[in-house]
Design an enzyme around this catalytic site. Sequence first.
Site, PDB file in Angstrom:
ATOM      1  N   GLY A  31      -2.652   3.234  -1.241  1.00 32.26           N
ATOM      2  CA  GLY A  31      -2.259   3.097   0.158  1.00 32.26           C
ATOM      3  C   GLY A  31      -2.747   1.781   0.717  1.00 32.26           C
ATOM      4  N   ASN A  32      -2.687   1.637   2.018  1.00 38.63           N
ATOM      5  CA  ASN A  32      -3.245   0.441   2.650  1.00 38.63           C
ATOM      6  C   ASN A  32      -3.749   0.811   4.039  1.00 38.63           C
ATOM      7  OD1 ASN A  32      -1.123  -0.262   4.758  1.00 38.63           O
ATOM      8  ND2 ASN A  32       0.122  -0.166   2.903  1.00 38.63           N
ATOM      9  N   ARG A  33      -4.366  -0.132   4.720  1.00 34.37           N
ATOM     10  CA  ARG A  33      -5.094   0.181   5.938  1.00 34.37           C
ATOM     11  C   ARG A  33      -4.263   0.093   7.213  1.00 34.37           C
ATOM     12  NH1 ARG A  33     -10.739  -2.865   5.406  1.00 34.37           N
ATOM     13  NH2 ARG A  33     -10.804  -2.200   7.588  1.00 34.37           N
ATOM     14  N   SER A  34      -2.949   0.031   7.100  1.00 35.19           N
ATOM     15  CA  SER A  34      -2.125   0.007   8.313  1.00 35.19           C
ATOM     16  C   SER A  34      -2.313   1.313   9.091  1.00 35.19           C
ATOM     17  CB  SER A  34      -0.652  -0.138   7.936  1.00 35.19           C
ATOM     18  OG  SER A  34       0.155   0.102   9.064  1.00 35.19           O
ATOM     19  N   ALA A  97       3.735  -1.509   6.787  1.00 33.90           N
ATOM     20  CA  ALA A  97       3.082  -2.220   5.681  1.00 33.90           C
ATOM     21  C   ALA A  97       3.504  -1.515   4.401  1.00 33.90           C
ATOM     22  CB  ALA A  97       1.573  -2.189   5.849  1.00 33.90           C
TER      23      ALA A  97
END
Length: 224
Positions: A31-34, A97
Amino acid sequence: MNRPSASWAGRHVLVSAGPTYEDIDPVRFIGNRSSGKMGFAIAAAAARRGATVTLVAGPVHLPTPEGVRRIDVRSAAQMHAAVLAQLPATIYFGAAAVADFTPATVTADKLKKRAGQDTMTLELVRTEDILADVARHHARPTRVVGFAAETGELDGYARDKLQRKHVDLICANRVGVAGSGFEADDNTLVVHGHGIERTLGPASKAAVADALLDLVEQEFADVP
Ligand code: CTP
């Protein structure tokens, strides 16, 4: 900001927001931090102006803005399918993102480490580019707005994306610093277009979203 509330009536504003989660196995994902806050703020601002708003959201913990139709997705592939299925639209804001790469295979069983295993290699394959596919779709929205998240040099990369993805505006966020980008409540966007360069903020994401819609309003008189 002092516009009549129905000034975007008749427009379909399509927004993608949040991260995507790319599953590795039944318990793990990339995942990512968006946080989704910027995209949700744009959807809310467009709804306040009277637009019909569809928000395609990755996994986020945010309430649906008033008057917005929300479609929840998880992966880049699901977001790609959901966004394209919502065309035609007047304007697309690609604020999500989206993962650039996804695991080549998703295992049905949880991956187990072997005794003595010190490293592991995961094969990733490119995802489809939603923004570029919207921009070259036969039902292309009148305006296509992309985002760029950069930790280093902002403007060169943003201008490169503008050309490469055939979009009308690229909004460059600086990530990795306090008070801007992912997870923050405030933001600064450096907006690049063909013959356009404007800095919006620093301000709350709600105020920056309104300023972005004002800019679209001012610069693109041809939007129906
Ligand atoms: N985007 C997309 N589909 C993807 C990847 C990105 O629609 N598979 C969109 C994002 O929603 C955003 C823009 O493209 O509007 C970001 O472009 P991208 O090239 O992915 O930027 P970065 O993630 O900043 O990538 P890089 O650092 O590799 O330039």
